[in-house]
Design a protein around this motif. Structure first.
Motif: not given
Length: 387
Positions: A253, A280, A282, A361-362
């Motif tokens: 992430w 986890i 964003n 991923n973020e």
């Protein structure tokens, strides 16, 4: 001790008293090494959320004669270095946040006038017996103080480039600002260290490239400061162990920025929030909105959309970073847009392959948000279904 001249260590003390503080005081070894040398001019560019202001406050706490910071740094890495006591709290330190001055000024002339008035006020309070030749001229006043005291200055400027972000189209204002910085800093014996932070490297500005005495450390090439760009793998592993988080999931992430000297660099603010909140997520869009990304990737350069789609699929895309003029309006090719996205943290950069990629991923989630609301036909519709 003043507000902008020789500030106390309150700002950095707040940082280290926070729940999570990762020791980055090793950076002071480098600034001590270049003190009063030809390499004393340092410009560090990083995306938002990457700790630029934290580092600036650390330098101010360490160098400022406005406090005794021996105890503040005692448990950190720099305290073990042989240069620690030699340079600590030994300089008249000027610490300026340009965003603060800009927000309280109507124009660039007002910003410069405010800086001059405030710093000269602090100078005259601290050194009332100096014979000031012209107490309206900041450079002259600094020179007068140095001639009297023989105490050199450290100048720390945070958000130095906000003028180029707020006055994007006003080249005259930019020139006036560059002239002010040049007159304040360049070839001045009273300056023993000048440290500037911003999002963009120093603008390539024709005859006004007057700040060319600065060494630049950017997201394209951070050089010896690579370990201080963000959190390293070792630092994140320690945090994951302390907070019982899965290191592999955290890596997917928030990792992905890679440099020749340090191969794995994590987004600091996102890691801190992940640890504090125990999940986890964003955390990027708490400080940036995807509208900013959307504006740049919607620019209609040949191949840009196809390359964004390729990067969303995990591929790397070649880029030439050499033509970028280090501003947010001059785009002559897809390469210029991609290079800006490197500096904004929306792309990672592989210096060996000269390629860009979506780092983690973020950040990928931000691309999905941006493309899904753009008019990219089937691609937008497909990504909108994924959201």
């Amino acid at each position: 001790m003043g507000i902008y001249l020789n500030p106390d260590a309150a700002q950095f003390r707040e940082v280290i008293q926070s729940e999570i503080y990762v020791d980055k005081t090793g950076l002071l070894r480098y600034t001590n090494k270049v003190m009063n040398t030809m390499q004393k001019y340092i410009c560090v560019s990083r995306p938002r959320r990457f700790g630029k202001s934290v580092t600036a406050s650390m330098l101010a706490a360490y160098y400022s004669r406005g406090n005794n910071s021996a105890g503040l740094f005692a448990e950190f890495e720099i305290a073990e270095d042989e240069s620690f006591d030699k340079y600590r709290n030994s300089y008249d330190t000027i610490f300026l946040n340009m965003q603060e001055f800009l927000s309280r000024s109507e124009n660039i002339q007002g910003l410069i006038r405010r800086i001059k008035n405030i710093v000269i006020r602090d100078l005259k309070k601290l050194y009332p017996d100096v014979d000031y030749f012209d107490d309206t001229d900041l450079s002259d006043s600094l020179q007068d103080v140095y001639a009297k005291t023989k105490i050199p200055f450290v100048v720390i400027i945070d958000e130095w480039d906000c003028i180029f972000r707020e006055y994007k189209q006003d080249s005259k204002a930019q020139e006036i600002y560059l002239d002010f910085l040049t007159d304040l800093l360049k070839d001045k014996p009273y300056i023993h260290l000048a440290y500037m932070t911003g999002i963009l490297p120093i603008k390539k500005y024709g005859t006004h490239s007057a700040l060319n005495m600065f060494d630049e450390f950017s997201m394209i090439d951070p050089g010896p400061l690579a370990a201080y760009v963000g959190f390293t793998e070792e630092e994140v592993s320690v945090l994951c162990s302390r907070y019982h988080m899965d290191i592999e999931e955290v890596k997917n992430w928030y990792d992905g920025y890679s440099f020749e000297e340090v191969h794995s660099v994590y987004s600091p603010r996102s890691v801190v929030n992940c640890m504090r909140f125990g999940k986890i997520g964003n955390y990027w869009n708490q400080t940036e909105t995807f509208e900013a990304l959307q504006m740049y990737i919607d620019m209609n350069f040949d191949g840009l959309r196809d390359d964004v789609v390729s990067m969303l699929a995990g591929e790397k895309v070649p880029v030439n970073t050499g033509s970028f003029t280090n501003d947010m309006i001059t785009f002559r090719s897809e390469d210029d847009v991609l290079t800006l996205l490197i500096h904004l943290g929306y792309l990672g950069y592989d210096n060996r392959d000269k390629c860009v990629f979506i780092p983690n991923n973020e950040v990928q989630a931000e691309y999905v948000n941006a493309v899904s609301v753009s008019d990219w036909g089937e691609v937008s519709r497909a990504l909108k279904m994924r959201r």
